[in-house]
Design a protein around this motif. Structure first.
Motif, short mmCIF file in Angstrom:
data_model
loop_
_atom_site.label_atom_id
_atom_site.label_comp_id
_atom_site.label_asym_id
_atom_site.label_seq_id
_atom_site.Cartn_x
_atom_site.Cartn_y
_atom_site.Cartn_z
N GLN A 19 28.89 9.93 -6.26
CA GLN A 19 28.89 8.53 -5.60
C GLN A 19 26.96 7.96 -5.62
O GLN A 19 26.95 7.11 -6.21
CB GLN A 19 28.92 8.19 -4.00
CG GLN A 19 29.85 8.23 -3.74
CD GLN A 19 30.86 7.58 -1.93
OE1 GLN A 19 30.05 7.11 -1.66
NE2 GLN A 19 31.88 7.19 -2.25
N LYS A 20 25.64 8.98 -5.11
CA LYS A 20 24.52 8.85 -5.33
C LYS A 20 23.68 8.90 -7.00
O LYS A 20 23.57 8.01 -7.05
CB LYS A 20 24.49 9.71 -4.17
CG LYS A 20 22.64 8.93 -4.04
CD LYS A 20 22.13 9.25 -2.56
CE LYS A 20 20.63 8.89 -2.48
NZ LYS A 20 20.12 9.02 -1.33
N TYR A 21 24.72 10.25 -7.26
CA TYR A 21 24.02 10.40 -7.93
C TYR A 21 25.45 11.10 -9.60
O TYR A 21 25.90 11.86 -9.54
CB TYR A 21 23.19 12.06 -8.62
CG TYR A 21 22.49 11.96 -7.81
CD1 TYR A 21 20.93 11.27 -8.17
CD2 TYR A 21 22.47 12.25 -5.85
CE1 TYR A 21 20.10 11.01 -6.98
CE2 TYR A 21 21.19 12.03 -5.44
CZ TYR A 21 20.08 11.87 -5.39
OH TYR A 21 19.27 11.65 -5.05
N ALA A 22 25.84 9.50 -9.92
CA ALA A 22 27.38 9.82 -11.39
C ALA A 22 27.14 10.66 -12.02
O ALA A 22 27.94 11.42 -12.84
CB ALA A 22 27.19 8.12 -11.84
N ASP A 23 25.96 11.67 -12.64
CA ASP A 23 25.65 12.31 -13.66
C ASP A 23 26.14 13.73 -13.35
O ASP A 23 25.97 14.88 -13.75
CB ASP A 23 23.94 11.96 -14.03
CG ASP A 23 23.64 12.44 -13.82
OD1 ASP A 23 23.36 12.31 -12.38
OD2 ASP A 23 21.89 12.83 -13.60
N LEU A 24 26.46 13.63 -11.84
CA LEU A 24 26.94 15.36 -11.57
C LEU A 24 27.67 14.92 -11.86
O LEU A 24 28.90 14.28 -11.80
CB LEU A 24 26.61 15.29 -9.64
CG LEU A 24 25.08 15.42 -9.42
CD1 LEU A 24 24.87 15.87 -7.95
CD2 LEU A 24 24.87 15.91 -10.25
N THR A 25 28.64 16.80 -12.15
CA THR A 25 29.98 16.84 -12.88
C THR A 25 30.16 17.61 -11.20
O THR A 25 29.64 18.60 -10.47
CB THR A 25 29.48 17.79 -13.88
OG1 THR A 25 29.47 19.48 -14.08
CG2 THR A 25 29.59 16.70 -14.75
N ASP A 26 31.72 17.99 -11.21
CA ASP A 26 32.52 19.02 -10.75
C ASP A 26 31.73 20.14 -10.68
O ASP A 26 31.65 20.68 -9.73
CB ASP A 26 33.80 19.02 -10.94
CG ASP A 26 34.52 17.88 -10.33
OD1 ASP A 26 34.06 17.66 -9.62
OD2 ASP A 26 35.46 17.26 -10.95
N ASP A 27 30.97 20.81 -11.72
CA ASP A 27 30.90 22.00 -12.06
C ASP A 27 29.79 22.00 -11.80
O ASP A 27 29.20 23.28 -10.98
CB ASP A 27 30.62 22.40 -14.00
CG ASP A 27 31.74 22.22 -14.17
OD1 ASP A 27 32.97 22.81 -13.62
OD2 ASP A 27 32.04 22.43 -15.80
N ASP A 28 28.92 21.12 -11.62
CA ASP A 28 27.38 21.12 -10.76
C ASP A 28 27.99 21.49 -9.45
O ASP A 28 26.43 22.07 -8.48
CB ASP A 28 26.81 19.56 -11.19
CG ASP A 28 26.11 20.02 -12.47
OD1 ASP A 28 25.98 21.25 -13.43
OD2 ASP A 28 26.70 18.18 -12.50
N LEU A 29 28.52 20.57 -8.78
CA LEU A 29 29.16 20.56 -7.26
C LEU A 29 29.98 21.45 -6.38
O LEU A 29 30.50 21.72 -5.75
CB LEU A 29 29.21 19.43 -7.03
CG LEU A 29 28.54 18.24 -7.23
CD1 LEU A 29 29.01 17.12 -7.10
CD2 LEU A 29 27.16 18.68 -6.23
N MET A 30 30.04 23.04 -8.16
CA MET A 30 31.29 23.83 -6.95
C MET A 30 30.72 24.44 -6.72
O MET A 30 29.49 25.54 -6.51
CB MET A 30 31.62 24.60 -8.42
CG MET A 30 32.36 26.02 -8.04
SD MET A 30 33.10 26.67 -9.37
CE MET A 30 34.18 25.50 -11.06
N TYR A 31 30.75 24.85 -5.34
CA TYR A 31 30.42 25.58 -4.44
C TYR A 31 31.43 27.04 -4.12
O TYR A 31 32.38 27.12 -3.95
CB TYR A 31 30.21 25.64 -2.77
CG TYR A 31 29.81 25.71 -1.58
CD1 TYR A 31 28.79 26.37 -1.74
CD2 TYR A 31 30.91 26.90 -1.07
CE1 TYR A 31 28.42 26.43 -0.36
CE2 TYR A 31 30.43 27.54 -0.41
CZ TYR A 31 28.72 27.45 0.23
OH TYR A 31 28.45 28.37 1.00
N ALA A 32 30.25 28.12 -4.44
CA ALA A 32 30.28 29.62 -5.04
C ALA A 32 30.43 30.84 -3.77
O ALA A 32 29.22 30.47 -3.67
CB ALA A 32 30.65 30.26 -5.82
N GLU A 33 31.12 31.43 -3.01
CA GLU A 33 30.51 31.64 -2.12
C GLU A 33 29.14 32.90 -2.20
O GLU A 33 30.26 33.53 -3.11
CB GLU A 33 31.85 32.61 -1.29
CG GLU A 33 31.77 33.06 0.08
CD GLU A 33 31.31 32.25 1.65
OE1 GLU A 33 30.93 33.12 2.06
OE2 GLU A 33 31.63 31.45 2.03
N GLY A 34 28.11 32.83 -2.06
CA GLY A 34 27.41 33.58 -1.99
C GLY A 34 26.89 33.55 -3.09
O GLY A 34 25.39 34.51 -3.84
#
Length: 61
Positions: A19-34
């Motif tokens: 919401q705050k940074y519309a240019d972030l994508t799901d790929d940018d925010l993908m959380y991977a353990e480790g």
């Protein structure tokens, strides 16, 4: 905010960041353990924030 808190609240934080940074994508925010450091590095670079600024930003959300 520590890694455990981030893991537990990641979906909520991810939505707020998008919401705050519309240019972030799901790929940018993908959380991977480790691979947290890699994700943080990508986000810091994309947002132009230092590690400390990024951590503070997460705490403020």
């Amino acid at each position: 905010m520590n890694t455990t808190e981030i893991k537990g609240n990641w979906n909520e934080l991810k939505g707020k960041l998008k919401q705050k940074y519309a240019d972030l994508t799901d790929d940018d925010l993908m959380y991977a353990e480790g691979r947290e450091d890699e994700m943080y590095g990508k986000l810091q670079q994309k947002l132009g924030k230092t590690k400390e600024e990024f951590n503070q930003m997460l705490s403020d959300l």
